[in-house]
Structure formats: structure tokens, C-alpha cells
Design an enzyme around this catalytic site. Structure first.
Site, PDB file in Angstrom:
ATOM      1  N   PHE A   1       0.811  -1.220   0.000  1.00  0.00           N
ATOM      2  CA  PHE A   1       0.000   0.000   0.000  1.00  0.00           C
ATOM      3  C   PHE A   1       0.842   1.266   0.000  1.00  0.00           C
ATOM      4  O   PHE A   1       0.546   2.219  -0.705  1.00  0.00           O
ATOM      5  CB  PHE A   1      -0.928   0.016   1.236  1.00  0.00           C
ATOM      6  CG  PHE A   1      -1.993  -1.042   1.161  1.00  0.00           C
ATOM      7  CD1 PHE A   1      -3.204  -0.779   0.556  1.00  0.00           C
ATOM      8  CD2 PHE A   1      -1.768  -2.313   1.674  1.00  0.00           C
ATOM      9  CE1 PHE A   1      -4.182  -1.748   0.454  1.00  0.00           C
ATOM     10  CE2 PHE A   1      -2.738  -3.297   1.584  1.00  0.00           C
ATOM     11  CZ  PHE A   1      -3.945  -3.011   0.973  1.00  0.00           C
TER      12      PHE A   1
ATOM     13  N   ASN B   1      -3.702  -8.848   5.257  1.00  0.00           N
ATOM     14  CA  ASN B   1      -3.894  -8.960   3.810  1.00  0.00           C
ATOM     15  C   ASN B   1      -5.272  -9.494   3.443  1.00  0.00           C
ATOM     16  O   ASN B   1      -5.854 -10.304   4.173  1.00  0.00           O
ATOM     17  CB  ASN B   1      -2.803  -9.857   3.215  1.00  0.00           C
ATOM     18  CG  ASN B   1      -1.425  -9.235   3.397  1.00  0.00           C
ATOM     19  OD1 ASN B   1      -1.328  -8.053   3.732  1.00  0.00           O
ATOM     20  ND2 ASN B   1      -0.384 -10.008   3.189  1.00  0.00           N
TER      21      ASN B   1
HETATM   22  P1  OAD Z   1       2.073  -1.166   3.824  1.00  0.00           P
HETATM   23  O1  OAD Z   1       2.160  -0.937   2.365  1.00  0.00           O
HETATM   24  O2  OAD Z   1       1.682  -0.032   4.675  1.00  0.00           O
HETATM   25  O3  OAD Z   1       3.478  -1.699   4.372  1.00  0.00           O
HETATM   26  C1  OAD Z   1       4.178  -2.727   3.724  1.00  0.00           C
HETATM   27  C2  OAD Z   1       5.567  -2.837   4.340  1.00  0.00           C
HETATM   28  O4  OAD Z   1       6.203  -3.949   3.766  1.00  0.00           O
HETATM   29  C3  OAD Z   1       6.446  -1.618   4.106  1.00  0.00           C
HETATM   30  O5  OAD Z   1       7.178  -1.320   5.292  1.00  0.00           O
HETATM   31  C4  OAD Z   1       7.391  -2.081   2.993  1.00  0.00           C
HETATM   32  O6  OAD Z   1       8.667  -1.473   3.074  1.00  0.00           O
HETATM   33  C5  OAD Z   1       7.481  -3.556   3.300  1.00  0.00           C
HETATM   34  N1  OAD Z   1       7.767  -4.379   2.109  1.00  0.00           N
HETATM   35  C6  OAD Z   1       7.106  -4.415   0.942  1.00  0.00           C
HETATM   36  N2  OAD Z   1       7.623  -5.338   0.114  1.00  0.00           N
HETATM   37  C7  OAD Z   1       8.665  -5.888   0.772  1.00  0.00           C
HETATM   38  C8  OAD Z   1       9.626  -6.902   0.460  1.00  0.00           C
HETATM   39  N3  OAD Z   1       9.611  -7.547  -0.711  1.00  0.00           N
HETATM   40  N4  OAD Z   1      10.544  -7.204   1.380  1.00  0.00           N
HETATM   41  C9  OAD Z   1      10.573  -6.584   2.591  1.00  0.00           C
HETATM   42  N5  OAD Z   1       9.694  -5.638   2.946  1.00  0.00           N
HETATM   43  C10 OAD Z   1       8.751  -5.289   2.060  1.00  0.00           C
HETATM   44  O7  OAD Z   1       1.104  -2.428   4.030  1.00  0.00           O
HETATM   45  P2  OAD Z   1       0.408  -2.917   5.374  1.00  0.00           P
HETATM   46  O8  OAD Z   1       1.258  -2.646   6.556  1.00  0.00           O
HETATM   47  O9  OAD Z   1      -0.034  -4.295   5.145  1.00  0.00           O
HETATM   48  O10 OAD Z   1      -5.972  -1.767   4.968  1.00  0.00           O
HETATM   49  O11 OAD Z   1      -0.856  -1.970   5.420  1.00  0.00           O
HETATM   50  C11 OAD Z   1      -1.812  -2.125   6.447  1.00  0.00           C
HETATM   51  C12 OAD Z   1      -3.185  -1.784   5.961  1.00  0.00           C
HETATM   52  O12 OAD Z   1      -3.185  -0.513   5.336  1.00  0.00           O
HETATM   53  C13 OAD Z   1      -3.734  -2.702   4.912  1.00  0.00           C
HETATM   54  O13 OAD Z   1      -4.314  -3.849   5.452  1.00  0.00           O
HETATM   55  C14 OAD Z   1      -4.752  -1.848   4.209  1.00  0.00           C
HETATM   56  C15 OAD Z   1      -4.053  -0.541   4.200  1.00  0.00           C
HETATM   57  O14 OAD Z   1      -4.880   0.583   4.285  1.00  0.00           O
HETATM   58  C16 OAD Z   1      -7.113  -2.023   4.338  1.00  0.00           C
HETATM   59  O15 OAD Z   1      -7.172  -2.370   3.210  1.00  0.00           O
HETATM   60  C17 OAD Z   1      -8.338  -1.852   5.142  1.00  0.00           C
END
Ligand code: OAD
Length: 391
Positions: free
Chosen positions: A130, A202
Site C-alpha cells: 500500500f 492482507n
Molecule cells: P504497507 O504498504 O503499509 O506496508 C508494507 C511494508 O512492507 C512496508 O514497510 C514495505 O517497506 C514492506 N515491504 C514491501 N515489500 C517488501 C519486500 N519484498 N521485502 C521486505 N519488505 C517489504 O502495508 P500494510 O502494513 O499491510 O488496509 O498496510 C496495512 C493496511 O493498510 C492494509 O491492510 C490496508 C491498508 O490501508 C485495508 O485495506 C483496510
């Protein structure tokens, strides 16, 4: 854009329940005997002090060491990242985060692992997260003409205008993506009898698809598997809702004529009842693994602070998040920064599980292929029997 969003109010399933009330409400599903691996009871529970002794052997991870050497900002003054392991020869041998955690697992000192995960575990499956600048979903919503990115998951906004979410939902509906190595690693934790529970934010359904059983999984932000009216919560057949959305229509509640949506938890909605199982799970955890999440969204983000302070917390992420941004780190906090697939694979190699995970992944993915491949004359999912026998 509001950086940290708050869920408030209404239980997805219906009842009013404050977002901030974190104790289990009456009627909560309790952790049952069947959800805990029978092998667990045969192991010896480590004492906290024993665990702390082991943890004091910890040193800085290789990636952090490299950053530290380059003078970057992830140097930690945490005692845990400075301690060293004494080798039999009396010389000091630094241990990385993965080696330390791997050692605890191999020694049998960990038996109730709670995994907390976010969108970063699915990027290797081709699903954007996200908040990563540039590639994250929220950076790519211009075509939906919404006032701010998170409006697309805001229940009040949806109530006024469901079309942006439904347009996006066509892309988000599960079915186009496969679980990756990280998902199968978590399933392997389960198969080894070590997974107490996985809490995921997720909505891509990949945890279930890789075979993590329902009783081990809490989909804290809901899923597309069921649907209901967003006003009166009357259930609606999920497949019919999907068909309507795919055809560009708004599924309508037969009871109150409100718009029906998949049971993905929006900002402004309460989390599913199963989420409240955390009140029992987290105090039982003896290792918390935090993977691929920015820990920006409450109440989920605060879960990581509900394990005992002596319980090791391992962050696997590209960057430090939540309590791992603070210095000094808590004594039992470890992080391995970098690509999640790489880190998880390294941990699997330390544990001696890598080949087993690859075999599991190959056989399961072949099973999934034959299941969805119309040329498969039997039409059976060969994997279900494999899964059953493994549990
Ligand atoms: P975010 O996009 O906020 O965070 C993803 C994290 O994973 C970030 O810190 C990235 O740096 C890290 N990341 C991504 N790809 C990676 C990889 N290949 N290796 C290591 N790290 C990686 O996503 P969430 O924390 O899941 O809500 O977001 C939480 C919620 O915000 C979601 O559930 C969604 C959103 O609004 C709803 O849909 C209701």
C-alpha cells in the site's frame, strides 16, 4: 492524507463494539485444544530467564552490520545487538538476528510462534503493497478520482460512492496470484507444530491458498470470501456479489437496498470477531515474527506491543517500523532488514527447512494448477488430501 487511520465503531458481523476495546467480547472464539499442535505438550517449556540467556548471545544482523559499517542510521545501541556469543575457543563470534532466532527454534525454546503480517509478504507474488512510494497501491489511484488515497477503503466514502472501490475490487479479487516462498515458510511453521496463529492484514487470500488452515489464521482486515450489506450487515452470496462487481454493477441488499460489499474491513468498520482472539494468543507467544508491514494501521499495529517484554520479536522488513524505529531497541528485539523473500529463505536455510519448503511449494502449486486446470479430468484438488495428512 491521514497517516494513521483509526478503525471505529461497528462490528463487521453486526454488533456495536468500540475499536479501542481490546479485550475479548463475550462470545469470542476461544483457543481450542485442536488449534494447538499435540506435539507441543510433549516439549519442555523454557523459562523466561533461560530465553533471556539465549537472547543475550545475540549480535547485530549482517545487513545491519553492513549499514552500520557504512555509517547509515540503523545502528542500534540496543544491548541485544552488541552482545556476542563466546565460542568454545573463548573467542567472540557475532550472531545475526536470523541465526539467533534460528538457534532458539532449533533448540526447541520456541513453540508458540505468532506471525503478524502485511502486504510486504505478497509483493513477491506480484501484488503491490500500500505505502511503498511509487509502487504502492496508494500512489497509483489517480484514475479513481478520489479525495485522498485511503478514501477508497473508507466506509463513509463508500456509502456515498461505491464505484471507486468496486472498480478497484475487480483487480483485487483473489484468483490471479499465487502464494510465494514466504507464505509457504509460514505454512511450514504450522507443519512443524510451531505456529500458534498468523494475524494477517492482507485481503489477497494467499495464506489460505497456500494451505494455512483456518484455525491458525486471523484475517484481521477481512477478505473477499464473504459479502454483506454495508448498512445492515445482511449476508449476501459472495459469488453473486463478485459477478455483479465484475459486470460493473452494484450488488444491492435485498433487505434494505444498501450497497453490498465484500467483507473487507474498511476504515470506520470494526474488525472481525476472530481478531479478538489476540487477547489469548499474544500472552502465550514465545516468539513474534513481524513480516512485511508498515505497522501504520490501528488497532492491528499495537498488537506487537502485547507480547511479554522478554519475548523475542523478529522484524523482517525492508525498513524499521513501529517499535523498531525507536532507539535503543528492546532487549529481545531483532530485525533483519532487506527483501523479505531473501531473509525468509536465509532463515529457512539456517533451520534446515529450505528444501522441504521448496518441495511443499512445488507439490502444492502443482495441486493448485491441476485443480484450476480444466484439462484435469478428475477435477479434484489433489492437495487437500496432502494437507489433511500433514496436519
Ligand atoms: P504497507 O504498504 O503499509 O506496508 C508494507 C511494508 O512492507 C512496508 O514497510 C514495505 O517497506 C514492506 N515491504 C514491501 N515489500 C517488501 C519486500 N519484498 N521485502 C521486505 N519488505 C517489504 O502495508 P500494510 O502494513 O499491510 O488496509 O498496510 C496495512 C493496511 O493498510 C492494509 O491492510 C490496508 C491498508 O490501508 C485495508 O485495506 C483496510
Amino acid at each position: 492524507m491521514t497517516p494513521v487511520n483509526k478503525y471505529r465503531g461497528v462490528n463487521m458481523s453486526k454488533a456495536k463494539s468500540s475499536r479501542d476495546r481490546r479485550i475479548a467480547p463475550p462470545g469470542i472464539t476461544r483457543v481450542t485444544r485442536s488449534s494447538i499442535n499435540p506435539q507441543d505438550s510433549q516439549r519442555t517449556k523454557p523459562t523466561d530467564s533461560g530465553l533471556v540467556d539465549d537472547l543475550s548471545l545475540m549480535s547485530v544482523s549482517e545487513q545491519q552490520a553492513s549499514l552500520a559499517r557504512k555509517g547509515k542510521s540503523y545502528q542500534s545501541s540496543s544491548p541485544s545487538t552488541k552482545a556476542v556469543l563466546s565460542s568454545p575457543s573463548g573467542r567472540s563470534v557475532p550472531r545475526g538476528a536470523l541465526e539467533t532466532i534460528g538457534r532458539l527454534v532449533k533448540l526447541g525454546r520456541v513453540r508458540n510462534i505468532v506471525v503478524v503480517a502485511g502486504a510486504g509478504i505478497s509483493t513477491a507474488s506480484g501484488i503491490p503493497d500500500f505505502r511503498t512510494p511509487g509502487t504502492g497501491l496508494y500512489a497509483n489511484l489517480a484514475k479513481y478520482d478520489i479525495p485522498y488515497p485511503e478514501a477508497i477503503f473508507n466506509i463513509d466514502y463508500f456509502s456515498d460512492n461505491p464505484h471507486p472501490f468496486f472498480s478497484l475490487a475487480k483487480e483485487l479479487y483473489p484468483g490471479h496470484h499465487r502464494p510465494n516462498y514466504v507464505h509457504y515458510f509460514i505454512r511450514m511453521l504450522h507443519q512443524k507444530g510451531l505456529l500458534l496463529r498468523m494475524y494477517t492484514q492482507n485481503i489477497d487470500g494467499l495464506e489460505k491458498l497456500c494451505g494455512i488452515p483456518d484455525d491458525k489464521l486471523v484475517e484481521a482486515h477481512g477478505s473477499f470470501a464473504t459479502a454483506a450489506c454495508h448498512l445492515c450487515y445482511t449476508p449476501y452470496p459472495a459469488e453473486e456479489a463478485k459477478q455483479a462487481i465484475m459486470n460493473g454493477n452494484v450488488p444491492i441488499c435485498t433487505f434494505c437496498a444498501g450497497a453490498v460489499k465484500p467483507n473487507v474491513v474498511f476504515f470506520g468498520e470494526d474488525l472481525p470477531e476472530k481478531y479478538f482472539q489476540h487477547a489469548e494468543d499474544f500472552p502465550k507467544a514465545d516468539l513474534l515474527m513481524i513480516m512485511g508491514t508498515s505497522l501504520k494501521i490501528e488497532p492491528f499495529a499495537s498488537l506487537v506491543n502485547t507480547v511479554k517484554s522478554t519475548v523475542p520479536r523478529l522484524l523482517l522488513n525492508r525498513n524499521p517500523v513501529g517499535p523498531f524505529e525507536r532507539r535503543p531497541l528492546r532487549r529481545a528485539d531483532y530485525m533483519e532488514l532487506g527483501d523479505l523473500s531473501d531473509s525468509v529463505r536465509k532463515l529457512a536455510e539456517i533451520l534446515g527447512w529450505h528444501t522441504e519448503i521448496q518441495d511443499l511449494m512445488n507439490s502444492h502449486e502443482n495441486g493448485l494448477c491441476s485443480y484450476i486446470d480444466p484439462s484435469n479430468s478428475s477435477g479434484e484438488n489433489s492437495d487437500s488430501s496432502e494437507t489433511d495428512s500433514m496436519h
